[in-house]
Design a protein around this motif. Structure first.
Motif, mmCIF file in Angstrom:
data_model
loop_
_atom_site.group_PDB
_atom_site.id
_atom_site.type_symbol
_atom_site.label_atom_id
_atom_site.label_comp_id
_atom_site.label_asym_id
_atom_site.label_seq_id
_atom_site.Cartn_x
_atom_site.Cartn_y
_atom_site.Cartn_z
ATOM 1 N N GLY A 1 52.135 47.588 80.672
ATOM 2 C CA GLY A 1 51.476 46.421 81.263
ATOM 3 C C GLY A 1 52.435 45.636 82.151
ATOM 4 O O GLY A 1 52.093 45.266 83.267
ATOM 5 N N VAL A 2 53.647 45.403 81.649
ATOM 6 C CA VAL A 2 54.613 44.614 82.418
ATOM 7 C C VAL A 2 54.990 45.351 83.694
ATOM 8 O O VAL A 2 55.102 44.752 84.767
ATOM 9 N N GLU A 3 55.168 46.658 83.597
ATOM 10 C CA GLU A 3 55.597 47.406 84.782
ATOM 11 C C GLU A 3 54.504 47.503 85.837
ATOM 12 O O GLU A 3 54.799 47.677 87.002
ATOM 13 N N SER A 4 53.249 47.375 85.435
ATOM 14 C CA SER A 4 52.171 47.564 86.401
ATOM 15 C C SER A 4 51.442 46.259 86.719
ATOM 16 O O SER A 4 50.316 46.276 87.200
ATOM 17 N N PHE A 5 52.096 45.128 86.460
ATOM 18 C CA PHE A 5 51.476 43.825 86.712
ATOM 19 C C PHE A 5 50.183 43.659 85.913
ATOM 20 O O PHE A 5 49.267 42.979 86.338
ATOM 21 N N GLY A 6 50.133 44.301 84.746
ATOM 22 C CA GLY A 6 48.968 44.117 83.875
ATOM 23 C C GLY A 6 49.347 43.182 82.749
ATOM 24 O O GLY A 6 49.254 43.513 81.576
ATOM 25 N N PHE A 7 49.769 41.973 83.124
ATOM 26 C CA PHE A 7 50.283 41.034 82.122
ATOM 27 C C PHE A 7 49.209 40.657 81.104
ATOM 28 O O PHE A 7 49.496 40.472 79.928
ATOM 29 N N ASN A 8 47.985 40.544 81.567
ATOM 30 C CA ASN A 8 46.898 40.211 80.637
ATOM 31 C C ASN A 8 46.710 41.328 79.609
ATOM 32 O O ASN A 8 46.448 41.057 78.442
ATOM 33 N N ALA A 9 46.894 42.567 80.035
ATOM 34 C CA ALA A 9 46.763 43.690 79.108
ATOM 35 C C ALA A 9 47.909 43.666 78.103
ATOM 36 O O ALA A 9 47.708 43.901 76.912
ATOM 37 N N SER A 10 49.121 43.356 78.576
ATOM 38 C CA SER A 10 50.261 43.260 77.662
ATOM 39 C C SER A 10 50.006 42.184 76.611
ATOM 40 O O SER A 10 50.326 42.353 75.431
ATOM 41 N N ILE A 11 49.439 41.084 77.059
ATOM 42 C CA ILE A 11 49.209 39.981 76.130
ATOM 43 C C ILE A 11 48.136 40.342 75.112
ATOM 44 O O ILE A 11 48.287 40.076 73.916
ATOM 45 N N ALA A 12 47.077 41.011 75.558
ATOM 46 C CA ALA A 12 46.043 41.458 74.618
ATOM 47 C C ALA A 12 46.668 42.367 73.560
ATOM 48 O O ALA A 12 46.378 42.265 72.372
ATOM 49 N N ARG A 13 47.567 43.224 74.010
ATOM 50 C CA ARG A 13 48.228 44.150 73.100
ATOM 51 C C ARG A 13 49.128 43.405 72.114
ATOM 52 O O ARG A 13 49.240 43.780 70.943
ATOM 53 N N LEU A 14 49.764 42.352 72.593
ATOM 54 C CA LEU A 14 50.646 41.569 71.723
ATOM 55 C C LEU A 14 49.845 40.814 70.661
ATOM 56 O O LEU A 14 50.293 40.674 69.527
ATOM 57 N N TYR A 15 48.673 40.342 71.030
ATOM 58 C CA TYR A 15 47.801 39.709 70.038
ATOM 59 C C TYR A 15 47.501 40.709 68.922
ATOM 60 O O TYR A 15 47.589 40.404 67.732
ATOM 61 N N ALA A 16 47.125 41.918 69.342
ATOM 62 C CA ALA A 16 46.728 42.929 68.363
ATOM 63 C C ALA A 16 47.907 43.315 67.472
ATOM 64 O O ALA A 16 47.765 43.437 66.251
ATOM 65 N N PHE A 17 49.069 43.459 68.083
ATOM 66 C CA PHE A 17 50.233 43.864 67.293
ATOM 67 C C PHE A 17 50.647 42.753 66.325
ATOM 68 O O PHE A 17 51.071 43.013 65.198
ATOM 69 N N THR A 18 50.481 41.507 66.741
ATOM 70 C CA THR A 18 50.787 40.387 65.850
ATOM 71 C C THR A 18 49.884 40.435 64.621
ATOM 72 O O THR A 18 50.347 40.241 63.491
ATOM 73 N N ALA A 19 48.605 40.728 64.846
ATOM 74 C CA ALA A 19 47.672 40.808 63.724
ATOM 75 C C ALA A 19 48.074 41.939 62.786
ATOM 76 O O ALA A 19 48.060 41.796 61.559
ATOM 77 N N THR A 20 48.463 43.074 63.365
ATOM 78 C CA THR A 20 48.888 44.216 62.559
ATOM 79 C C THR A 20 50.099 43.843 61.697
ATOM 80 O O THR A 20 50.157 44.134 60.510
ATOM 81 N N LEU A 21 51.049 43.203 62.344
ATOM 82 C CA LEU A 21 52.277 42.821 61.644
ATOM 83 C C LEU A 21 51.957 41.853 60.510
ATOM 84 O O LEU A 21 52.465 41.962 59.399
ATOM 85 N N GLN A 22 51.070 40.917 60.798
ATOM 86 C CA GLN A 22 50.744 39.901 59.810
ATOM 87 C C GLN A 22 50.098 40.521 58.569
ATOM 88 O O GLN A 22 50.376 40.115 57.447
#
Length: 887
Positions: free
Chosen positions: A748-769
């Motif tokens: 996401g970061v490399e392709s200017f898909g910052f919103n996609a990276s952030i969606a992924r980070l939300y999901a990973f945070t939930a997984t971690l939690q």
RNA sequence: GCCCAGGUGGCGGAAUGGUAGACGCGCUGGCUUCAGGUGCCAGUGGCCGCAAGGCCGUGGAGGUUCGAGUCCUCUCCUGGGCACCA
């Protein structure tokens, strides 16, 4: 356990970065460089949420590239010359310089809390004498190489204020302050020879693979290459020296449809006649009324003046055409003279109807017949043929025949479309416009009637501005030597400070002493040029100056070679044409003068144009049915409707509107940072929408972002204190998710898909939690989460990294790598379709052979039921993805 | 007029031709709390159904395909840019 407090941690980590000098860029040939640049701001006095989005995107790129081992240059400056400073001085007194520098101070103070990884040591403003002095040096070099010249050009002149107006200062043809009717007036001005580079600027667009196609298209249209024929009409009974009228046409194939010749009011022939005939003079004066914008010329009524002169048609000396002076013909384009072909050009048709000139058909749709009825007017030469109207006759005479008749609209098909030439003179009667044009040019050249010419719409760039707050043009006017360039050792030619703005006009013009100087050539008394440069000049090379911002030459080749090009340029689409085109020209010109390497001719390797930040408008009906705009704080939202807190009246919500002070829907970054912190603002402007699209700021969204960041902080703090024992299965599952998150966020970061990276980070945070993994695995995963978030929310990431015992600063930690081996799942869940409809799901080992997958799929209960006894005819197994049973 | 984008839940928006609606907002229910908020858990396209499940669904109409939001043809709508440029 400490709570998340942006107000505490953000300044803390900013100081740590600052003290470590982390973002200072030094030339280091041993490391790959990366130059990321956001379009620098105008110092209006306050930063805008759009700036926050722009600089956050750049900062994500800068921080990411730094963590992948790049030597990053990420500078910031101010585009500080321009009219607003003079306007402020006129409105409120004070000096443009004080206003500008105080605004810069304010804006820097507003930007610093956002935690951008900028090298502030390289900052400059274009109004610094150190900067504009080097710009003057560039100007002198350009002059020497013939890249700048003087010529007359038309400006908007306010006869009451006795001053030149910019297009935006002309409102409805009147000066914005005086209300006087604006005149077009000729002044001698300086021009950059950008038109010499038109071909190169156009062709090089092809190589800009990482530019948006839209921007390249807009530039190509602006440069406007066209192929046409230039030839001369012989003038009958011509005044001395005017026996030929040169015209340029892109449609030489319509030469047999000519019905008049038109010349610009600024054409030499028009001026010649004007000097002798008051009636012509009156017409020309009238035609020059109004502003210089394309729009104002466009909306004016088409008017012509019959000079009484006539020209001979080049193919038929008996055929004479009248010569009109017409207000819609521009002297700047082509030769300032045209021939009109009304049958195939709407403007020409309008003109011919107005002045009762003949309309002669040249081509018609394929297979169309001549019109049945004779048009309303007839003319003495040649058959006349008017207007476009296709008539289907279903009558007895000629079933299915299509008749063609012209009324009020010209017949202008695509040049790529086949048509039937009835008055063509070269090539096949059935051919496209393009083919006919080439054939016509070849025919004319062979018969000595003119030659094929390639022209560009792009005009030379006029850089003279008759105002104070800009870079002085470093030339001197000497009564003996003429226009003389200033000596480089006398640079910078600084603006005088002792000026006032209580009288309209350029203060440099009326300054008692500033104009006086010695001629650099003969030493005699001379006067300075009082025009200053267009501010687009300032922004056309600042990116190059950032590579050596304090040098006493415009650039330093060693630095320019190392840092150029800008690897990633980020800014608004509003600069798609002028700024980017001028900067591309400047890079070429600077190369010619030895200030940039040829590899920097295209200075921006990749361009990204980001969308706006919008905000809803809350509107209600006031008195006089005029709308009243309410601040967001004044309304309460409930079930998607908005009500006034005071009184409860419902108000209309206009979503996704451009922020505007007058609509009371501006969100102030300073307030947002005070309420939520910089990380929340940064996180929010990147989430939700793709970066190139607009993003709507909502209070609910900002609160959600703040909540999420607090959650991440809490999770990190809990994990830091946890001593849960390792659990092989849970640990492995968490680490697998971690590696998937690394892969997806990085992409996401490399392709200017910052919103996609952030969606992924939300999901990973939930997984971690939710993970039941042991403390060791969770700590590793949380540290990776901090790293993955660090480009977007650097302060929080640093705090979490610190809590979790990460080594050093996350800002200088290497970017985590996804382990390919960890990404592979042992088993996969595959949907099973029957005739394209999903009926069941099976979970199978990753490498199960297709025939076994088939058996399992057919054995699934829902599949059996869906088949209802039918025999499967075909089974498609896409390994790891899907099974489709066709019955 | 020409040239670009874009039409997907209540909203912002995801989906290399392979489970439409990821993620977020909002909403609903539950737990926590004196209460509100926070936090946590669950649910959330529409219709039918107690459920299992079924039918419909990406502006509209056709088509290609085992399979279409995605590809093709036509069409409607919205947003943006450009234009007396010969």
């Amino acid at each position: 356990m400490s709570r998340y407090s942006a107000a505490e941690i953000e300044p803390k980590w900013q100081k740590v970065w600052d003290d470590a000098g982390l973002f200072r860029a030094e030339r280091d040939p041993s490391r790959p460089k990366y130059y990321v640049l956001e379009m620098f701001p105008y110092p209006s006095g306050r930063i805008h949420i759009g700036h926050v989005r722009n600089y956050t995107m750049g900062d994500v790129v800068a921080r990411y590239k730094r963590s992948t081992g790049h030597n990053v240059l990420h500078p910031m400056g101010f585009d500080a010359f321009g009219m607003p400073a003079e306007n402020a001085a006129m409105a409120n007194g004070g000096h443009p310089k004080d206003w500008t520098y105080s605004n810069i101070d304010t804006m820097v103070a507003q930007m610093k809390p956002l935690g951008f990884s900028l090298d502030w040591t390289r900052m400059f403003a274009t109004c610094d004498p150190e900067y504009y002095g080097q710009q003057q040096a560039l100007f002198l070099d350009f002059l020497e190489k013939g890249l700048v010249y003087r010529k007359n050009a038309v400006v908007n002149w306010d006869p009451v204020d006795m001053t030149v107006l910019a297009n935006e200062q002309v409102e409805n043809g009147r000066g914005w302050r005086s209300g006087a009717l604006v005149e077009r007036r000729e002044l001698t001005q300086w021009f950059f020879k950008i038109s010499d580079h038109a071909e190169d600027l156009l062709e090089s667009l092809d190589g800009l693979d990482d530019w948006p196609a839209k921007v390249k298209l807009m530039q190509a249209n602006w440069i406007g290459k066209s192929r046409g024929l230039q030839f001369a009409f012989g003038l009958i009974d011509a005044p001395e020296g005017f026996d030929r009228v040169e015209v340029y046409t892109t449609r030489p194939d319509t030469l047999m449809g000519a019905s008049f010749v038109g010349i610009s009011p600024d054409h030499p022939l028009a001026k010649h006649l004007e000097a002798r005939d008051p009636e012509v003079a009156a017409f020309c004066a009238d035609a020059r009324q109004g502003g210089t914008t394309a729009e104002s010329i466009e909306t004016a009524e088409k008017k012509g003046y019959d000079t009484g002169l006539r020209v001979r048609h080049p193919f038929d000396t008996a055929w004479e055409l009248p010569v009109y002076i017409a207000n819609f013909i521009l002297m700047d384009y082509g030769t300032g003279a045209i021939f009109g072909c009304p049958a195939h050009d709407q403007r020409d048709l309008d003109f011919c109807i107005k002045y009762s000139l003949p309309v002669i058909e040249v081509f018609r749709p394929e297979g169309a017949h001549a019109p049945v009825s004779i048009p309303d007017w007839e003319f003495d030469h040649n058959p006349v043929y008017v207007g476009q109207e296709l008539i289907e006759f279903d009558g007895e005479r000629e079933p299915e025949a299509t008749y063609f008749k012209i009324t009020k609209s010209a017949y202008v098909p695509l040049k790529s479309q086949d048509v039937q030439y009835v008055r063509g003179f070269a090539g096949d009667p059935f051919q496209t416009g393009e083919q006919a044009i080439e054939a016509a040019i070849a025919f004319c050249e062979a018969n000595g009637v003119g030659q094929g010419v390639t022209r560009f719409r792009l005009r030379d760039w006029g850089l003279s501005r008759q105002r104070y707050w800009g870079c002085p043009i470093p030339v001197v006017h000497c009564p003996d030597c003429g226009v003389v360039p200033e000596k480089k050792e006398n640079l910078p030619i600084e603006l005088p400070d002792d000026v006032s703005f209580d009288i309209p006009g350029n203060p440099l013009d009326r300054h008692p002493t500033w104009r006086d100087c010695a001629c650099p050539s003969c030493g005699g008394a001379a006067r300075r040029e009082t025009d200053t440069m267009d501010t687009f000049v300032d922004s056309s090379w600042y990116f190059a100056r950032f590579t050596a911002p304090r040098a006493d030459t415009p650039t330093v080749m060693e630095d320019a070679k190392y840092w150029m090009n800008v690897d990633q340029y980020i800014g608004g689409i509003e600069h798609a044409i002028l700024h980017l085109l001028y900067a591309r020209f400047f890079a070429r010109a600077m190369h010619i003068c030895g200030h940039l390497p040829s590899t920097a001719n295209e200075p921006f390797d990749a361009l990204f144009t980001q969308g706006m930040v919008t905000h809803a408008i809350y509107q209600s009906e006031g008195g006089n049915s005029r709308p009243v705009y309410h601040y967001p704080e004044e309304v309460e939202l409930k079930d998607g409707r908005a009500y006034l807190k005071d009184g409860g009246r419902e108000v209309t919500i206009i979503p996704s509107a451009k922020m505007s002070k007058s609509k009371n829907n501006v969100v102030d970054p300073v307030q947002i940072i005070a309420d939520y912190g910089a990380d929340t603002a940064r996180w929010f402007v990147l989430s939700d929408s793709p970066p190139e699209r607009d993003v709507e700021w909502t209070a609910a969204g900002a609160e959600a972002a703040a909540r999420h960041l607090a959650r991440v902080h809490r999770i990190a703090a809990e994990i830091a204190e946890s001593d849960a024992p390792a659990d092989g299965k849970e640990d492995a599952a968490l680490l697998r998710e971690m590696h998937k998150a690394i892969r997806d966020v990085t992409l996401g970061v490399e392709s200017f898909g910052f919103n996609a990276s952030i969606a992924r980070l939300y999901a990973f945070t939930a997984t971690l939690q939710k993970s039941q993994a042991g403390a060791g695995a969770k700590r590793e995963a949380a540290k990776v989460l901090a790293q993955l978030m660090s480009p977007m929310t650097p302060h929080l990431a640093e705090e979490c990294w610190h809590l979790l015992g990460g080594e050093g600063l996350v800002a200088s930690a290497p970017w985590p790598q996804a382990d390919e081996a960890m990404l592979v799942e042992d088993s996969v869940t595959m949907p099973v379709q029957v005739n394209g409809k999903r009926r069941a799901e099976i979970t199978v080992p990753r490498d199960m052979p297709a025939d076994e997958v088939e058996k399992l799929a057919l054995a699934a209960d829902n599949v059996i039921r869906a088949l209802d006894g039918a025999q499967p005819r075909k089974i498609i197994v896409v390994p790891g993805r899907i099974v489709n049973v066709v019955a």
